[in-house]
Design a protein around this motif. Structure first.
Motif: not given
Length: 267
Positions: A233, A235-238, A253, A256, A266
């Motif tokens: 993982p 930052s910012h869900g990436e 994204r 994903r 998930s």
């Protein structure tokens, strides 16, 4: 092996320059697998002829009046687009052409041998399409349902890639490919820590891969699920996908959700 006479390729040449159309026509007439040859002198005319006559192969220039080559492709959409070989003097459109699933990109002036190589690819692709459609039609006639109707396409999927270079011709087992990255009109195959350059677009190769094993994580990267070491993982869900050979690639994204669906989890 030549195709049966009733299955000869129907070709449309779309180019606003008469000498270019004439040369392509002369080359095509020497090909025993080519039947009907039609010509269009602008993009709008080409669009009408494709919709009315449904050619098997489109030889397409980029810069044309009425509609450019790329505008023609956008107007048709992927469902109605024939197999397409770009024939143009403009090399800057190559990436967009392959992103539109072009079969090949011939840069003017090109040799007869280069044209013959492009036509050989067209024959193989068309034969594969006809075989798949025949199998699907047979399965529908037998009333075997949607799942069985998909089996001919799976059976036609190759298990090896024939990779040619100036030195040798390699046979690369698809199952051995750890990950693949786009490199313009080529792809780079990462196989057991080695890199193999192969002339094929990423989208074209993706169509030949098992979707249960290979997944696109970025517009320029496809990975083998079995060769993923870990997901890290950011930052910012990436996320970064880390491969068994140590390579690290960002999960876009856009792709994903496809990776999450394939993993059944998930991120």
């Amino acid at each position: 092996m030549s195709m049966p006479p009733h299955e000869k390729m129907r070709v449309l040449i779309a180019d606003d320059e008469a000498p270019a159309r004439q040369r392509l026509t002369e080359l095509l007439r020497e090909d025993p697998d080519v039947g009907e040859i039609q010509q269009a002198s602008d993009g709008a005319m080409a669009l009408r002829m494709i919709l009315e006559r449904r050619p098997d192969l489109l030889l397409l220039d980029v810069q044309m009046p009425e509609l450019t080559g790329m505008e023609l492709i956008a107007a048709l959409g992927p469902e109605r687009l024939p197999l397409t070989i770009f024939v143009t003097a403009y090399d800057q459109h190559a990436i967009n052409a392959f992103q539109a699933n072009a079969l090949d990109y011939l840069l003017k002036p090109f040799s007869d041998e280069r044209m013959q190589a492009a036509m050989a690819r067209a024959r193989l692709r068309l034969a594969d399409r006809q075989l798949r459609e025949f199998g699907e039609n047979v399965m529908r006639m037998l009333g075997s349902g949607q799942h069985q109707a998909q089996q001919p396409a799976q059976a036609a999927r190759p298990d090896r890639l024939i990779v040619k270079s100036a030195r040798a011709t390699q046979l690369v087992r698809i199952a051995d490919i750890d990950w693949i990255e786009s490199a313009g009109v080529h792809v780079i195959l990462h196989v057991g820590g080695k890199e193999v350059l192969h002339r094929m677009s990423l989208s074209e190769l993706a169509a030949q891969l098992d979707p249960l094993r290979y997944v696109r994580v970025h517009r320029s990267v496809i990975v083998n699920i079995d060769s993923i070491a870990q997901l890290e993982p950011l930052s910012h869900g990436e996320f970064d996908v880390v491969m068994t050979d140590g390579a690290r690639r960002r999960v876009s994204r856009t792709y994903r959700a496809a990776l999450e669906q394939r993993l059944g989890h998930s991120l």
